[in-house]
Structures are given as C-alpha cells and as structure tokens.
Motif scaffolding. Structure first.
Motif, mmCIF file in Angstrom:
data_model
loop_
_atom_site.group_PDB
_atom_site.id
_atom_site.type_symbol
_atom_site.label_atom_id
_atom_site.label_comp_id
_atom_site.label_asym_id
_atom_site.label_seq_id
_atom_site.Cartn_x
_atom_site.Cartn_y
_atom_site.Cartn_z
ATOM 1 N N ARG A 81 -39.866 9.103 -5.689
ATOM 2 C CA ARG A 81 -40.508 8.241 -4.698
ATOM 3 C C ARG A 81 -40.323 6.770 -5.008
ATOM 4 O O ARG A 81 -40.529 5.908 -4.155
ATOM 5 C CB ARG A 81 -42.001 8.585 -4.619
ATOM 6 C CG ARG A 81 -42.276 9.975 -4.066
ATOM 7 C CD ARG A 81 -43.727 10.340 -4.134
ATOM 8 N NE ARG A 81 -44.180 10.463 -5.522
ATOM 9 C CZ ARG A 81 -45.416 10.796 -5.883
ATOM 10 N NH1 ARG A 81 -46.335 11.007 -4.953
ATOM 11 N NH2 ARG A 81 -45.732 10.905 -7.166
ATOM 12 N N GLY A 82 -39.918 6.463 -6.233
ATOM 13 C CA GLY A 82 -39.740 5.067 -6.624
ATOM 14 C C GLY A 82 -41.044 4.447 -7.070
ATOM 15 O O GLY A 82 -42.127 4.891 -6.691
ATOM 16 N N ARG A 164 -42.873 11.797 -14.479
ATOM 17 C CA ARG A 164 -43.323 10.513 -13.899
ATOM 18 C C ARG A 164 -42.199 9.486 -13.930
ATOM 19 O O ARG A 164 -42.019 8.717 -12.977
ATOM 20 C CB ARG A 164 -44.551 10.003 -14.646
ATOM 21 C CG ARG A 164 -45.833 10.767 -14.328
ATOM 22 C CD ARG A 164 -47.049 10.031 -14.842
ATOM 23 N NE ARG A 164 -47.069 9.929 -16.290
ATOM 24 C CZ ARG A 164 -47.603 10.843 -17.106
ATOM 25 N NH1 ARG A 164 -48.148 11.946 -16.609
ATOM 26 N NH2 ARG A 164 -47.601 10.674 -18.416
ATOM 27 N N LEU A 165 -41.442 9.462 -15.023
ATOM 28 C CA LEU A 165 -40.345 8.501 -15.118
ATOM 29 C C LEU A 165 -39.277 8.787 -14.062
ATOM 30 O O LEU A 165 -38.783 7.864 -13.399
ATOM 31 C CB LEU A 165 -39.722 8.548 -16.521
ATOM 32 C CG LEU A 165 -40.543 7.910 -17.636
ATOM 33 C CD1 LEU A 165 -39.923 8.225 -18.997
ATOM 34 C CD2 LEU A 165 -40.637 6.393 -17.449
ATOM 35 N N TYR A 166 -38.930 10.046 -13.902
ATOM 36 C CA TYR A 166 -37.965 10.390 -12.855
ATOM 37 C C TYR A 166 -38.493 9.974 -11.479
ATOM 38 O O TYR A 166 -37.745 9.480 -10.630
ATOM 39 C CB TYR A 166 -37.689 11.897 -12.857
ATOM 40 C CG TYR A 166 -36.571 12.333 -13.773
ATOM 41 C CD1 TYR A 166 -35.276 11.833 -13.623
ATOM 42 C CD2 TYR A 166 -36.778 13.271 -14.784
ATOM 43 C CE1 TYR A 166 -34.237 12.242 -14.449
ATOM 44 C CE2 TYR A 166 -35.747 13.692 -15.622
ATOM 45 C CZ TYR A 166 -34.491 13.165 -15.443
ATOM 46 O OH TYR A 166 -33.461 13.574 -16.268
ATOM 47 N N ASP A 167 -39.769 10.176 -11.254
ATOM 48 C CA ASP A 167 -40.354 9.864 -9.952
ATOM 49 C C ASP A 167 -40.355 8.360 -9.666
ATOM 50 O O ASP A 167 -40.249 7.938 -8.519
ATOM 51 C CB ASP A 167 -41.787 10.406 -9.884
ATOM 52 C CG ASP A 167 -42.329 10.436 -8.463
ATOM 53 O OD1 ASP A 167 -41.563 10.814 -7.547
ATOM 54 O OD2 ASP A 167 -43.502 10.087 -8.264
ATOM 55 N N GLU A 168 -40.453 7.537 -10.722
ATOM 56 C CA GLU A 168 -40.487 6.078 -10.559
ATOM 57 C C GLU A 168 -39.099 5.456 -10.504
ATOM 58 O O GLU A 168 -38.950 4.288 -10.112
ATOM 59 C CB GLU A 168 -41.248 5.444 -11.734
ATOM 60 C CG GLU A 168 -42.727 5.785 -11.794
ATOM 61 C CD GLU A 168 -43.371 5.278 -13.074
ATOM 62 O OE1 GLU A 168 -42.696 4.529 -13.830
ATOM 63 O OE2 GLU A 168 -44.531 5.639 -13.340
ATOM 64 N N MET A 189 -29.896 14.152 -10.352
ATOM 65 C CA MET A 189 -29.400 14.441 -9.009
ATOM 66 C C MET A 189 -30.449 15.196 -8.196
ATOM 67 O O MET A 189 -30.629 14.930 -7.005
ATOM 68 C CB MET A 189 -28.100 15.237 -9.101
ATOM 69 C CG MET A 189 -26.920 14.423 -9.614
ATOM 70 S SD MET A 189 -25.555 15.415 -10.305
ATOM 71 C CE MET A 189 -25.187 16.506 -8.939
ATOM 72 N N MET A 190 -31.142 16.138 -8.827
ATOM 73 C CA MET A 190 -32.214 16.851 -8.136
ATOM 74 C C MET A 190 -33.272 15.886 -7.630
ATOM 75 O O MET A 190 -33.866 16.083 -6.559
ATOM 76 C CB MET A 190 -32.830 17.887 -9.079
ATOM 77 C CG MET A 190 -34.021 18.647 -8.489
ATOM 78 S SD MET A 190 -33.627 19.605 -6.997
ATOM 79 C CE MET A 190 -32.686 20.958 -7.707
ATOM 80 N N ARG A 191 -33.502 14.788 -8.362
ATOM 81 C CA ARG A 191 -34.499 13.800 -7.945
ATOM 82 C C ARG A 191 -33.927 12.762 -6.994
ATOM 83 O O ARG A 191 -34.564 11.757 -6.696
ATOM 84 C CB ARG A 191 -35.081 13.098 -9.185
ATOM 85 C CG ARG A 191 -35.676 14.034 -10.235
ATOM 86 C CD ARG A 191 -36.702 15.022 -9.687
ATOM 87 N NE ARG A 191 -37.882 14.380 -9.180
ATOM 88 C CZ ARG A 191 -39.019 14.244 -9.871
ATOM 89 N NH1 ARG A 191 -39.120 14.718 -11.085
ATOM 90 N NH2 ARG A 191 -40.068 13.659 -9.326
ATOM 91 N N ALA A 192 -32.710 12.989 -6.497
ATOM 92 C CA ALA A 192 -32.047 12.105 -5.532
ATOM 93 C C ALA A 192 -31.803 10.712 -6.094
ATOM 94 O O ALA A 192 -31.903 9.715 -5.377
ATOM 95 C CB ALA A 192 -32.844 12.027 -4.224
ATOM 96 N N LEU A 193 -31.439 10.656 -7.371
ATOM 97 C CA LEU A 193 -31.125 9.376 -7.998
ATOM 98 C C LEU A 193 -29.615 9.179 -8.060
ATOM 99 O O LEU A 193 -28.883 10.085 -8.467
ATOM 100 C CB LEU A 193 -31.693 9.327 -9.426
ATOM 101 C CG LEU A 193 -33.209 9.381 -9.543
ATOM 102 C CD1 LEU A 193 -33.617 9.426 -11.016
ATOM 103 C CD2 LEU A 193 -33.854 8.187 -8.847
ATOM 104 N N PRO A 194 -29.112 8.010 -7.668
ATOM 105 C CA PRO A 194 -27.703 7.718 -7.878
ATOM 106 C C PRO A 194 -27.435 7.621 -9.377
ATOM 107 O O PRO A 194 -28.309 7.229 -10.146
ATOM 108 C CB PRO A 194 -27.505 6.369 -7.186
ATOM 109 C CG PRO A 194 -28.853 5.717 -7.267
ATOM 110 C CD PRO A 194 -29.850 6.851 -7.138
ATOM 111 N N VAL A 195 -26.231 7.980 -9.781
ATOM 112 C CA VAL A 195 -25.896 8.088 -11.193
ATOM 113 C C VAL A 195 -24.837 7.066 -11.577
ATOM 114 O O VAL A 195 -23.855 6.868 -10.852
ATOM 115 C CB VAL A 195 -25.398 9.508 -11.517
ATOM 116 C CG1 VAL A 195 -24.827 9.593 -12.930
ATOM 117 C CG2 VAL A 195 -26.523 10.535 -11.329
ATOM 118 N N VAL A 196 -25.050 6.430 -12.734
ATOM 119 C CA VAL A 196 -24.023 5.605 -13.367
ATOM 120 C C VAL A 196 -23.733 6.242 -14.717
ATOM 121 O O VAL A 196 -24.651 6.478 -15.510
ATOM 122 C CB VAL A 196 -24.483 4.149 -13.542
ATOM 123 C CG1 VAL A 196 -23.474 3.365 -14.377
ATOM 124 C CG2 VAL A 196 -24.671 3.482 -12.183
#
Length: 269
Positions: A81-82, A164-168, A189-196
């Motif tokens: 959710r950011g 919580r960290l993944y969610d933020e 990726m499951m948490r919809a985060l772009p990856v570097v």
C-alpha cells in the motif's frame, strides 16, 4: 562414512557452495571438489532452479535425469500500500558479500549526490551476523557517504515486521551477484513492487524486463540510474509492479513444491 549408508542419499542443492562470491580461490576450489564428490554419491539431486540444474550438469558432471527442479513455493500476499513520507527502497537479504549491499550503498550515495531533490529512504533488512566483516563494511560505507539518516540497517526481522516493510515499500532493490533462485525477488513481486537488481541468471529468469531493471553485475552507476528512473516515474514503477504481481501469482504454492519432492522420494526409495 557416506559409503556405509544403507543406500545412496537424496541431495538438495540450492546453489554450489563454491560459487559463493567473496571466497578465496583455494577455498572455493575445495568446496567445489567436495560438493562434486558428494553429489556423485547421491541417488538423485533436487535443486531450486533451472539455472542450478544447468550448473550441476555442466560443471559437476551430473546426468540431467539425476536432477529434478523443485522451485520454492510462494505464499500469497496483498499488494504493497506504500507508506507516508519519502518513498521506501527496501532491500531484503543477509549482509554477505553475495548480496551486494556495498554496491547498493554506492548506488544510493551516487543518487543522493546527483539528485539531491529526490526524496527516498532505504531499509536493509536481513541477518547481519553471517559475515561480520561485510556487515561492518556496509555500516561504514553508509556512514562515510553521509547516509546514516536515510539508510537503516535493521538486521534480522520477524515475519510481522518484514510484512510491514514490504507493505510500506515503493521499490525493491537487491544487488545480488549470484542467486540459486531469488526468493526475496519473488516475494517483492507478489507485493507489486518494481525491482532493481543485478543481471544474474537466476534473477533474470524470475524477473523479466517488464518487472525489473537489471544492471550489469558490478555496475554501481547502472544501479543508481535504475533507482533514479523509478523514483522519477512512479507510473512506470506502478506498471512494473503490476506486471511483477501478475507473474508472482502464477508461481505455484508450496504444495506443488512438495509434490515434486515427494515424487522423487517415491522414485528413489
């Protein structure tokens, strides 16, 4: 002692120990020789990725039919959710040479110097007691770059804190030079985060260009540019995150992993 076992053992290989970056040449050669001898005695070998299977066939003289790939399952989780405030660049991995935290610090330091207008913060979450010299070097590099107020080294965290960290988080970054599979990338990726990340073969197989920006291994400037690109273009980051989540949702759960392992156990018993 292995020769006195009642039957040949079943082996599990995540990745060859001698391929761990940071090892002295003699130590790496000794580990590879020992692992080659041990795997030759196994009735069958289970690995976590096609990349590791290719390595064992090419470098450890194992027959293809003796190696089964059983990729790790992936638990389902909701999209991140950011958080509030500066975007969080999350890195999850033990502070060891292979995970490339020093490269990530250098990339973030270059980004801070080049773009003082960009807001960001970062958390390095993961065990810091497995390679004490590396952990100390990472902390020293952060302090030397004047980034102690922006990069937090949290050490190992529990499941709830990691969730919580993944969610933020807004971006997931890990500069691993080598991976047997790349579980943390799949979780991001499951948490919809772009990856570097670095362009290591197993990482490339998991996170395509639609999901990740992959920098050449050892190219800290490319890592820095990738982070800048995503911070500058949230809409691009969002598209990559959505593509990553779609790919992650197609990764089977642990029940599938177990069925593959069980089939090998049944076949070799």
């Amino acid at each position: 002692m292995i020769h006195r076992l009642p039957r040949p053992p079943l082996a599990l290989c995540h990745h060859p120990l001698g391929h761990e970056p940071g090892l002295a040449t003699a130590q790496a050669a000794r580990l590879i020789a020992n692992e080659r001898a041990a795997l030759a005695l196994a009735a069958h070998v289970i690995v976590t990725s096609e990349e590791t299977k290719r390595t064992l066939i090419a470098e450890f003289a194992l027959a293809a039919g003796k190696v089964t790939v059983a990729p790790p399952g992936l638990d389902r989780a909701g999209p991140a959710r950011g958080g509030t405030g500066a975007p969080l660049i999350l890195s999850v991995g033990s502070l060891t040479p292979r995970k490339g935290h020093l490269a990530l610090v250098a990339a973030l330091a270059a980004l801070a110097a080049r773009r003082p207008d960009l807001r960001w913060r970062s958390v390095f979450a993961g065990p810091d007691d497995r390679a004490p010299a590396t952990a100390a070097a990472v902390r020293t590099a952060i302090a030397s770059a004047g980034l102690s107020g922006r990069i937090t080294v949290s050490g190992a965290v529990g499941a709830a804190a990691l969730d919580r960290l993944y969610d933020e988080a807004a971006i997931f970054a890990l500069a691993s030079r080598y991976e047997g599979y790349g579980m943390a990338f799949a979780e991001a990726m499951m948490r919809a985060l772009p990856v570097v990340a670095c362009d290591a073969p197993a990482v490339r197989a998991l996170a395509s260009k639609e999901v990740a920006i992959l920098a050449p291994i050892g190219d800290d400037a490319a890592l820095s540019t990738a982070l800048e690109a995503l911070l500058d273009a949230p809409e691009r980051a969002g598209r990559m995150g959505a593509a990553g989540r779609a790919r992650a949702l197609a990764i089977p759960g642990w029940d599938t992993t177990w069925r593959r392992v069980a089939s090998v156990l049944e076949a070799v018993r």
